[in-house]
Scaffold this motif. Structure first.
Motif: not given
Length: 202
Positions: A8-20, A32-45
């Motif tokens: 799911l991470i490799k085939q769906d999430i990675k290609p989807f987020l790389s578009k952005y 990373t932009t000039e002054n901000l870094i945006y992040m998603f973290n996938f945390q397993k239970s």
């Protein structure tokens, strides 16, 4: 089920987020932009088993300007815990569950669709958070105690004294009866004093 999570991470999430413009490192995706870094973290239970994998999606924004106010080292690759704005995905995207659950009998298309829709909602939210001040405005609107000292610093630094006083008043109305309030109030007094602004407690 662990293999399905990896796929799911490799085939769906990675290609989807790389578009952005998000790049992957382990279970973190950052942009990373000039002054901000945006992040998603996938945390397993922690309670996962071979046939049941649960995971959460944490969202964060790191702001260089707020790190400077905190007199902290500027990080080029912050972790989610270092972010100034932090929220679970369901706090931003109302349509998603509080955690995702992978089981043998789940509907895989539904899970994938829900997850990608949630990520897209958060990305639109990230687009509205385009400066350190927009993070500050978010916490002021709460009004939240989290990051409140940095918010007051930034407001007074930019000479927005009226907004700083209104924020202080709103914080007092919401949190003034809590036992820890006096600790925060003393910290706010020091900040107001630093900028030579009269501190008006309620």
């Amino acid at each position: 089920m662990q293999q399905y999570f990896n796929d799911l991470i490799k085939q769906d999430i990675k290609p989807f987020l790389s578009k952005y413009g998000f790049a992957k490192k382990n279970l973190n995706f950052s942009k990373t932009t000039e002054n901000l870094i945006y992040m998603f973290n996938f945390q397993k239970s922690s309670g996962n088993s071979a046939d049941h994998v649960m995971f959460y999606v944490n969202c964060g924004i790191y702001a260089v300007e707020l790190a400077q106010i905190q007199s902290r080292e500027i990080l080029t690759a912050p972790q989610e815990v270092d972010c100034h704005f932090r929220a679970r995905m369901e706090e931003i995207a109302q349509s998603v569950p509080d955690r995702f659950s992978i089981t043998p009998d789940m509907n895989r298309d539904d899970l994938r669709k829900s997850l990608l829709n949630g990520l897209e909602e958060v990305i639109h939210f990230f687009e509205s958070m385009n400066s350190a001040r927009s993070i500050v405005d978010y916490y002021i609107s709460g009004p939240f105690l989290h990051l409140s000292e940095e918010c007051i610093h930034m407001l007074l630094q930019s000479n927005d004294i009226q907004a700083a006083k209104q924020y202080l008043k709103a914080l007092q109305e919401k949190h003034g009866t809590e036992r820890r309030w006096s600790i925060f109030e003393n910290k706010y007094k020091v900040i107001f004093s630093k900028y030579g602004v009269e501190f008006e407690a309620g």
